[in-house]
Each structure stands twice: as C-alpha cells, then as structure tokens.
Design a protein around this motif. Structure first.
Motif, short mmCIF file in Angstrom:
data_model
loop_
_atom_site.label_atom_id
_atom_site.label_comp_id
_atom_site.label_asym_id
_atom_site.label_seq_id
_atom_site.Cartn_x
_atom_site.Cartn_y
_atom_site.Cartn_z
N LEU A 1 36.00 34.35 47.39
CA LEU A 1 35.48 35.72 47.41
C LEU A 1 36.39 36.65 46.60
CD1 LEU A 1 33.35 37.78 48.68
CD2 LEU A 1 35.27 38.43 50.14
N ASP A 2 37.70 36.51 46.77
CA ASP A 2 38.63 37.40 46.06
C ASP A 2 38.55 37.18 44.55
OD1 ASP A 2 39.40 38.58 48.39
OD2 ASP A 2 41.25 37.45 48.63
N ASN A 3 38.42 35.94 44.12
CA ASN A 3 38.27 35.68 42.68
C ASN A 3 37.01 36.35 42.14
OD1 ASN A 3 40.57 34.19 42.60
ND2 ASN A 3 39.56 32.18 42.64
N PHE A 4 35.96 36.29 42.94
CA PHE A 4 34.71 36.95 42.55
C PHE A 4 34.92 38.47 42.42
CE2 PHE A 4 31.29 39.49 44.40
CZ PHE A 4 30.28 39.30 43.48
N LEU A 5 35.63 39.06 43.38
CA LEU A 5 35.88 40.51 43.34
C LEU A 5 36.71 40.87 42.10
CD1 LEU A 5 36.74 41.11 47.12
CD2 LEU A 5 34.65 41.83 45.92
N ILE A 6 37.69 40.04 41.79
CA ILE A 6 38.55 40.30 40.61
C ILE A 6 37.70 40.23 39.34
CG2 ILE A 6 40.46 39.32 39.23
CD1 ILE A 6 41.60 38.34 42.04
N ASP A 7 36.83 39.23 39.26
CA ASP A 7 35.97 39.08 38.07
C ASP A 7 34.95 40.21 37.98
OD1 ASP A 7 37.32 36.83 37.45
OD2 ASP A 7 35.79 35.43 38.19
N LEU A 8 34.38 40.58 39.11
CA LEU A 8 33.38 41.64 39.11
C LEU A 8 34.00 42.96 38.64
CD1 LEU A 8 30.39 42.19 39.96
CD2 LEU A 8 31.29 42.97 42.16
N ASP A 9 35.23 43.19 39.05
CA ASP A 9 35.94 44.40 38.60
C ASP A 9 36.25 44.29 37.10
OD1 ASP A 9 37.69 46.88 39.12
OD2 ASP A 9 39.02 45.47 38.11
N GLY A 10 36.82 43.17 36.72
CA GLY A 10 37.02 42.89 35.30
C GLY A 10 38.12 43.67 34.60
N THR A 11 38.92 44.46 35.32
CA THR A 11 40.02 45.19 34.68
C THR A 11 41.34 44.63 35.20
OG1 THR A 11 40.28 46.88 36.40
CG2 THR A 11 38.59 47.30 34.72
N PRO A 12 42.45 44.89 34.49
CA PRO A 12 43.73 44.34 34.97
C PRO A 12 44.23 45.02 36.24
CG PRO A 12 43.94 45.25 32.73
CD PRO A 12 42.57 45.58 33.21
N ASN A 13 43.73 46.22 36.55
CA ASN A 13 44.29 46.95 37.70
C ASN A 13 43.22 47.48 38.66
OD1 ASN A 13 43.21 48.92 36.12
ND2 ASN A 13 44.96 50.31 36.26
N LYS A 14 42.07 46.85 38.69
CA LYS A 14 40.98 47.20 39.62
C LYS A 14 40.47 48.62 39.39
CE LYS A 14 42.18 43.41 42.15
NZ LYS A 14 43.44 43.06 41.55
N SER A 15 40.57 49.09 38.16
CA SER A 15 40.22 50.50 37.93
C SER A 15 38.70 50.72 37.90
CB SER A 15 40.87 51.01 36.66
OG SER A 15 40.53 50.20 35.58
N ARG A 16 37.93 49.67 37.75
CA ARG A 16 36.47 49.88 37.71
C ARG A 16 35.93 50.06 39.14
NH1 ARG A 16 32.33 45.74 36.80
NH2 ARG A 16 30.36 46.87 36.68
N LEU A 17 36.16 49.10 39.97
CA LEU A 17 35.64 49.20 41.35
C LEU A 17 36.57 50.00 42.25
CD1 LEU A 17 34.49 45.49 41.84
CD2 LEU A 17 33.03 47.48 41.40
N GLY A 18 37.86 50.01 41.92
CA GLY A 18 38.86 50.67 42.77
C GLY A 18 39.48 49.68 43.73
N ALA A 19 40.81 49.66 43.77
CA ALA A 19 41.50 48.74 44.68
C ALA A 19 41.18 49.08 46.13
CB ALA A 19 43.01 48.81 44.45
N ASN A 20 40.89 50.36 46.41
CA ASN A 20 40.55 50.73 47.79
C ASN A 20 39.23 50.08 48.22
OD1 ASN A 20 39.56 52.44 45.78
ND2 ASN A 20 39.90 54.34 46.91
N ALA A 21 38.25 50.02 47.30
CA ALA A 21 36.97 49.37 47.63
C ALA A 21 37.16 47.86 47.74
CB ALA A 21 35.94 49.70 46.54
N VAL A 22 37.84 47.29 46.75
CA VAL A 22 38.01 45.83 46.70
C VAL A 22 38.77 45.34 47.94
CG1 VAL A 22 39.18 43.99 45.42
CG2 VAL A 22 37.86 45.72 44.19
N LEU A 23 39.85 46.04 48.29
CA LEU A 23 40.65 45.59 49.43
C LEU A 23 39.87 45.70 50.74
CD1 LEU A 23 43.31 44.49 50.47
CD2 LEU A 23 44.04 46.85 50.87
N ALA A 24 39.09 46.76 50.86
CA ALA A 24 38.30 46.93 52.10
C ALA A 24 37.37 45.72 52.29
CB ALA A 24 37.51 48.23 52.04
N VAL A 25 36.76 45.26 51.20
CA VAL A 25 35.85 44.11 51.30
C VAL A 25 36.63 42.83 51.58
CG1 VAL A 25 34.14 42.73 50.04
CG2 VAL A 25 34.16 45.24 49.78
#
Ligand code: PGA
Ligand code: ZN
Length: 425
Positions: free
Chosen positions: A89-113
């Motif tokens: 799941l985490d690899n999927f979230l990293i790919d879906l975001d697609g940026t080096p620092n989670k700037s598209r989805l936001g680390a706050n959103a990604v971490l919550a999931v």
C-alpha cells in the motif's frame, strides 16, 4: 489480503488550534482504523511536504482541505483493490504521489492513510497496534520485551516558546529503566519542583510552551540548564544515577549566515561544540539533538568526533527520518542516533526503512511526537513495537502528550510488560 471498502478524511484541530488531518479506513472484513496526524513547527527543510490550503481567509492559510481532497483521490484509486501488505500500500501511495517529497498529495494525507491502514489491519489480525507494528519489522528484530523510556520536556525556548532563549528544549530522562509508573512519578515530581522554582525565581505561574515545557524568561542557556538540574536535585534525584539531562538545540533556528546566535554571541560551529563539551562536563548529559544546523555537515562531524563516544548525537532536522540522509550521516560520521518522526517522511514503510537502517548502524533511536499533536496515541504503540530506546512526547501535561504516556502506563500494567491481564495488551 486486505481490501479497502471505504476511506474518508476530515479536518480536525491540533494542540495549537491549527488544522490537521484525521482519516478513517474500513476494510472489507469490517475492521476499521482511524488516525490523526501531527504537525511540526520547528520543521526541517528536508521534511516531506505538509499540504496546506494557503487560503489566508481560512485558518490563516493553514487549512487542510486540499489534503482531505487527496484522501478522496487515494480512495478512488485504492478502494476495492486487494493489498497484501503495508509495504504494498505504501509503495502505491508513493507512486500515486509521484514527487520526491509528497508535495502532490501531501505527506499529511499520505501518512493518515498509511497509518489508518495499519490500525485497521491490526484490528483484522486481532492484535494490539504495538504487536502489529512489531510484526512489520523485516530485520529480524525480536518481539519487544520492555517499554521505551520517556524523555520529558521540562523547559522550552526557541521557536516553541517565543525564542526567549536559543535552546529549544531541555529534557529530563529518568534512570535507570524502572517500571514506567515509577519513571512517570519521578518525572512528575521534577515537573512540580520546576513549577515551584519558577514561582520562586521568576515570580511567574507555570506558563507553558507548545509541548507543555515551562518557559520562564531565562537570562541565557546556562541558566536554563542549571535550573533544570536544580529541579531534578530538588526532587531528590542523584545526577547520573537517577536522572540525566538532554537538549534539543534545534540549531537550524539560531543559525544565521554560517554563525550560531547564542546568548548574544555569534559562535562558529567549533565554538558551539566547545560549549556543548562544557555542558557535558558540568551536567549528566544523555543526548544532544540537532546540536548543529540541518546542513552543517562538517559541524556535525566535529560534534560527533568531539563528543560522540560519550554522548548521543541525535539527528532530527539533520536526518528528517529520511534513509538517504541517514546513509550520508552514517557514512561521514555525523550522528549516532535517529529521531524518528513518521510524518517527516510520509509513510510507515519509509519510516521503517529509516529505523532499520539506523539500527543496522548500531544507532540509538528516539521515537518522537511533534509540537502540534492530537489526542491520538499511535506513537506510543509505534515506539513500543519498533523498540525505540526512548520516546519523546513533550512534558507530562496536556492531554495530547498524556494520551501517549497514558498508553505506556496502560501497557506497563498489562502483560507482557507488566503483571496485569495479558490479552488486553
Ligand atoms: P516540531 O519539532 O516543532 O517540528 O515538532 C520538535 C522537535 O524539534 O523535536
Ligand atoms: Zn528536534
């Protein structure tokens, strides 16, 4: 296999009254996980990106509706698919975001999931969250046999307390490792002595900073440390036997144009390291966190060479729980300990990589909360399951801090960490 049936998020307010993200995830098994994510103020520039709305009309730009929207997007992509593991799941979230620092989805959103999934899966497995975290380890670590020892924030300065003094935190560690109840009782006495001392020496009631640390108008850093030491002695504790002190200098925040502004002086990195050497001589120092600025690699090297044999040289903003920065720090002997903050990197699996890398180097590990916290207690389970040496949550006041300590007190009173009922823990 775990299938996500539903996933939703909303804004809640953190301990500073600023918005953050709370997410709930429902598995097709019927088990759910709800998680709130914390937020820093003394953030490192190399941290993953926390997505804020930037609308000055709402929460002064700090709204999290964009991050909530990111969770909706993740739901659309992730629901109804089978997930074999947290890593998948985490690899999927990293790919879906697609940026080096989670700037598209936001680390706050990604971490919550990421964390809500972990909590739901723990429920599906019928396990306590700490056991589930422990089971994720891939480096052959045994099951935890003891609880991490707390580091209590006694005095605050820096950006957590209006910068009345350069040092961000002076912390107290109970020694040696006694049952958690006794450690907390000893620290409560130190805190009570500090409240008395502030009334006596500064004529103030106990005004607290972001993490609940007391923040009287210290004249300088020496006074801040000396007063912390006095409080421990007033509580009847013996230096080096019953307690040690630690500092989080958060030096990036007093580093200007290559010099360190401390007590009205402009110090070079070498001069600052000399000051730390004096403190390590005069006080029972356990650790120095962020003793130098986040990119002053040569300064860190000097600190480690000077004090690394006897003192824990702990990287927070330096490392940002980022495996690449940990590798660099280890390769150039810049630190010997990791401050682990999961939201600095954004997924549980990446934080686990950071942990296992640090452990592989033989480093000390401190699991840490943020200055903007919530009533969620997952950090306590993480610190236990991942066998952090210490847990750093702030002072022993304020419910967002106590949620974590009280979880440790619960675990410490139940099997396998204590003598109470076993199945409950
Ligand atoms: P934070 O920092 O304000 O970014 O959470 C706390 C710390 O420096 O450890
Ligand atoms: Zn820090």
């Amino acid at each position: 296999m775990f299938t996500i049936d539903d996933l939703a998020a909303h804004e809640i307010l953190d301990s500073r009254g600023r918005p953050t993200v709370k997410a709930s995830l429902l598995l097709s098994s019927g088990h759910s996980g709800t998680v709130s994510v914390p937020s820093g103020a003394s953030t490192g520039i190399h941290e993953a990106h926390e997505l804020r709305d930037g609308d000055p009309q709402r929460y002064r730009g700090k709204g999290c509706l964009k991050a909530v929207n990111s969770v909706r997007h993740i739901r659309a992509e992730a629901a109804s698919r089978p997930w074999r593991s947290q890593q998948e799941l985490d690899n999927f979230l990293i790919d879906l975001d697609g940026t080096p620092n989670k700037s598209r989805l936001g680390a706050n959103a990604v971490l919550a999931v990421s964390l809500a999934f972990a909590r739901a899966v723990a429920g599906a497995k019928g396990q306590s969250l700490w056991r589930h975290f422990a089971s994720l380890r891939t480096d052959g670590a045994s099951m935890p046999a003891q609880l991490p020892s707390p580091t209590i924030n006694l005095f605050s300065g820096g950006v957590h307390a209006g910068k009345q003094v350069a040092l961000q935190d002076v912390l107290v560690l109970p020694l040696p490792a006694r049952p958690i109840d006794e450690q907390m009782a000893a620290m409560a006495e130190v805190y009570a002595c500090a409240v008395d001392l502030i009334a006596r020496d500064y004529g103030q009631r106990n005004l607290t900073a972001d993490e609940g640390g007391l923040a009287p108008p210290f004249k300088n850093t020496h006074e801040m440390l000396a007063q912390a030491d006095s409080c421990c002695r007033a509580a009847g504790l013996e230096p080096g036997i019953d307690y040690r002190l630690a500092i989080d200098a958060a030096a990036s925040h007093f580093h200007v144009d290559g010099r360190y502004h401390v007590d009205g002086k402009d110090l070079s990195a070498g001069e600052l390291v000399s000051l730390y050497r004096i403190w390590c001589r005069d006080y029972p120092m356990h650790s120095i966190e962020d003793g130098l600025a986040e990119d002053d690699w040569t300064g860190w090297q000097e600190l480690c060479a000077e004090l690394g044999d006897s003192t824990i040289v702990l990287g927070d903003d330096l490392l940002c729980t980022n495996p690449n920065r940990i590798r660099r720090a280890a390769g150039s002997a810049c630190a010997n300990a990791l401050l682990l903050k999961v939201n600095q990197i954004g997924t549980l699996s990446e934080a686990q990589d950071a942990l296992e890398l640090a452990r592989g180097y033989g480093w000390h590990v401190v699991a840490s909360a943020r200055s903007g916290e919530t009533e969620d207690d997952w950090l306590a389970d993480l610190a236990v399951g991942w066998q952090a040496d210490n847990i750093k949550v702030g002072s022993i006041t304020q419910s967002e801090r106590l949620a974590k300590y009280n979880r440790l007190l619960y675990l410490g009173n139940h099997k396998p960490f204590g003598s109470g009922a076993g199945r409950l823990a």
